[in-house]
Design a protein around this motif. Structure first.
Motif, mmCIF file in Angstrom:
data_model
loop_
_atom_site.group_PDB
_atom_site.id
_atom_site.type_symbol
_atom_site.label_atom_id
_atom_site.label_comp_id
_atom_site.label_asym_id
_atom_site.label_seq_id
_atom_site.Cartn_x
_atom_site.Cartn_y
_atom_site.Cartn_z
ATOM 1 N N ILE A 133 35.896 44.939 44.281
ATOM 2 C CA ILE A 133 37.245 44.532 43.899
ATOM 3 C C ILE A 133 37.391 44.604 42.386
ATOM 4 N N ASP A 134 38.614 44.869 41.943
ATOM 5 C CA ASP A 134 39.000 44.665 40.556
ATOM 6 C C ASP A 134 40.420 44.133 40.587
ATOM 7 N N GLY A 135 40.986 43.788 39.424
ATOM 8 C CA GLY A 135 42.326 43.234 39.512
ATOM 9 C C GLY A 135 42.931 42.832 38.194
ATOM 10 N N THR A 136 44.153 42.322 38.318
ATOM 11 C CA THR A 136 44.945 41.866 37.189
ATOM 12 C C THR A 136 45.521 40.496 37.516
ATOM 13 N N ILE A 137 45.472 39.595 36.542
ATOM 14 C CA ILE A 137 46.072 38.266 36.694
ATOM 15 C C ILE A 137 47.425 38.269 36.014
ATOM 16 N N GLU A 138 48.432 37.832 36.761
ATOM 17 C CA GLU A 138 49.800 37.811 36.242
ATOM 18 C C GLU A 138 50.267 36.368 36.055
ATOM 19 N N GLY A 139 51.336 36.195 35.257
ATOM 20 C CA GLY A 139 51.906 34.873 35.047
ATOM 21 C C GLY A 139 51.161 34.059 34.010
ATOM 22 N N MET A 140 50.472 34.752 33.078
ATOM 23 C CA MET A 140 49.731 34.041 32.045
ATOM 24 C C MET A 140 50.665 33.581 30.944
ATOM 25 N N ALA A 141 50.335 32.432 30.333
ATOM 26 C CA ALA A 141 51.087 31.944 29.180
ATOM 27 C C ALA A 141 50.768 32.813 27.977
ATOM 28 N N THR A 142 51.658 32.814 27.018
ATOM 29 C CA THR A 142 51.467 33.663 25.837
ATOM 30 C C THR A 142 50.241 33.230 25.034
ATOM 31 N N PRO A 188 35.346 46.232 38.093
ATOM 32 C CA PRO A 188 34.758 46.229 39.437
ATOM 33 C C PRO A 188 33.719 45.127 39.618
ATOM 34 N N GLN A 189 33.857 44.404 40.727
ATOM 35 C CA GLN A 189 32.930 43.342 41.096
ATOM 36 C C GLN A 189 32.474 43.573 42.528
ATOM 37 N N GLN A 190 31.163 43.524 42.749
ATOM 38 C CA GLN A 190 30.636 43.654 44.099
ATOM 39 C C GLN A 190 30.931 42.385 44.890
ATOM 40 N N LEU A 191 31.387 42.561 46.134
ATOM 41 C CA LEU A 191 31.745 41.421 46.973
ATOM 42 C C LEU A 191 31.257 41.689 48.398
ATOM 43 N N PRO A 192 30.471 40.785 48.976
ATOM 44 C CA PRO A 192 30.020 40.979 50.354
ATOM 45 C C PRO A 192 31.208 41.062 51.313
ATOM 46 N N PRO A 193 31.097 41.835 52.381
ATOM 47 C CA PRO A 193 32.189 41.930 53.354
ATOM 48 C C PRO A 193 32.567 40.557 53.904
ATOM 49 N N GLN A 232 34.631 49.390 50.882
ATOM 50 C CA GLN A 232 36.049 49.317 50.510
ATOM 51 C C GLN A 232 36.209 48.990 49.037
ATOM 52 N N LYS A 233 37.233 49.595 48.397
ATOM 53 C CA LYS A 233 37.604 49.273 47.028
ATOM 54 C C LYS A 233 39.022 48.728 47.043
ATOM 55 N N GLU A 234 39.196 47.549 46.465
ATOM 56 C CA GLU A 234 40.489 46.874 46.539
ATOM 57 C C GLU A 234 40.909 46.419 45.143
ATOM 58 N N HIS A 235 42.171 46.743 44.784
ATOM 59 C CA HIS A 235 42.738 46.277 43.516
ATOM 60 C C HIS A 235 43.656 45.087 43.806
ATOM 61 N N LEU A 236 43.434 43.978 43.109
ATOM 62 C CA LEU A 236 44.148 42.738 43.385
ATOM 63 C C LEU A 236 45.127 42.405 42.264
ATOM 64 N N HIS A 237 46.311 41.896 42.639
ATOM 65 C CA HIS A 237 47.278 41.333 41.702
ATOM 66 C C HIS A 237 47.370 39.843 42.008
ATOM 67 N N LEU A 238 46.876 39.016 41.093
ATOM 68 C CA LEU A 238 46.775 37.581 41.328
ATOM 69 C C LEU A 238 47.735 36.816 40.440
ATOM 70 N N GLN A 239 48.356 35.776 40.992
ATOM 71 C CA GLN A 239 49.199 34.879 40.218
ATOM 72 C C GLN A 239 48.331 33.744 39.676
ATOM 73 N N LEU A 240 48.481 33.456 38.391
ATOM 74 C CA LEU A 240 47.709 32.411 37.759
ATOM 75 C C LEU A 240 48.121 31.032 38.259
ATOM 76 N N ILE A 241 47.155 30.202 38.599
ATOM 77 C CA ILE A 241 47.404 28.816 38.989
ATOM 78 C C ILE A 241 47.110 27.936 37.785
ATOM 79 N N SER A 242 48.122 27.214 37.318
ATOM 80 C CA SER A 242 47.933 26.322 36.181
ATOM 81 C C SER A 242 47.298 25.028 36.649
ATOM 82 N N THR A 243 46.381 24.476 35.851
ATOM 83 C CA THR A 243 45.736 23.227 36.225
ATOM 84 C C THR A 243 46.701 22.056 36.200
ATOM 85 N N SER A 244 47.904 22.255 35.629
ATOM 86 C CA SER A 244 48.909 21.193 35.622
ATOM 87 C C SER A 244 49.647 21.108 36.937
ATOM 88 N N GLU A 245 49.435 22.143 37.833
ATOM 89 C CA GLU A 245 50.144 22.152 39.123
ATOM 90 C C GLU A 245 49.493 21.152 40.070
#
Length: 245
Positions: A133-142, A188-193, A232-245
């Motif tokens: 897997i690889d990916g991008t984190i979205e919704g980050m603060a400036t 890229p990060q190796q991840l067991p099935p 399998q190779k998977e690209h992830l789009h993740l939303q950031l979870i704030s610790t204030s939530e």
């Protein structure tokens, strides 16, 4: 009063590798000095430890004993007091496909050690057919925004973002934490099935009870549900979870 000695738990490893022997940067075991004896077999790549499963346990953890001599490639954990333990395995080659003791699946249930340290041997199956897997984190603060290249990937000092791959209950897979540079992109990060809930946080989650379905219930509407199979190779789009939530 009869005092019983702490026990010794044997460890048996079955290798189902498809590639020639080698090592991976995933969970690399770092040695601080030359080993006292030449490691052979699983001793070369596998690190195993027991962590108390009960919050108020008076006992510490336990680790694989060192070899008794150059020809000793047996694996065992000595001096284990009675109690309940999570079995943690790290490997610089492949991944733990299954780990059990008797009828107990140790990927999802703790190891129960009886009086005198009585327990069935720990049985481990190792494989190397992982997903990626690889990916991008979205919704980050400036405040997290830095020019690319200013943060060293995977550096704890410059990585305020943390991704956790949490296997679903009754699913195969292995809990994994990924440190992410402040640009929000991880390679890229190796991840067991297995099937995972992948969560991205702005701070480390030191008390994430990923073994506890009730504790993980608040995250059911968050993160990304991902199922990966070998190769399998998977690209992830993740939303950031704030610790204030």
């Amino acid at each position: 009063m009869t005092l019983l000695p702490n026990g010794s738990i044997g460890v048996n490893v079955k290798e189902e590798f498809t590639s020639t022997e080698g090592t991976s940067s995933r969970n690399m075991i770092i040695e601080t000095g030359p080993p006292p004896l030449a490691a052979r077999g699983p001793r070369r790549y596998l690190n195993l430890r027991l962590e108390p499963a009960d919050d108020f346990s008076q006992h510490g953890g336990a680790w694989l004993r060192p070899p008794s001599g150059p020809e000793d490639d047996s694996l065992a954990i000595d001096g284990v007091p009675p109690g309940r333990y999570w079995v943690r395995a790290d490997s610089s080659r492949g991944f733990v496909a299954s780990i059990s003791s008797g009828m107990t699946d140790l990927q999802h249930q703790p190891l129960v050690v009886g009086l005198g340290g009585s327990s069935s041997p720990i049985e481990i199956t190792m494989r190397d057919a992982a997903a990626e897997i690889d990916g991008t984190i979205e919704g980050m603060a400036t405040s997290f925004s830095e020019p690319e290249g200013t943060a060293a990937p995977g550096s704890a000092e410059t990585s305020p973002l943390h991704v956790y791959c949490v296997p679903l209950p009754d699913s195969s897979g292995e809990f994994k934490e990924v440190l992410v540079p402040s640009n929000g992109k991880f390679g890229p990060q190796q991840l067991p099935p297995g099937t995972y809930r992948v969560l991205a946080f702005d701070r480390p989650q030191l008390e994430l009870e990923y073994h506890n379905p009730e504790a993980m219930r608040p995250y059911e509407a968050k993160g990304l549900l991902v199922r990966v199979v070998p190769g399998q190779k998977e690209h992830l789009h993740l939303q950031l979870i704030s610790t204030s939530e």
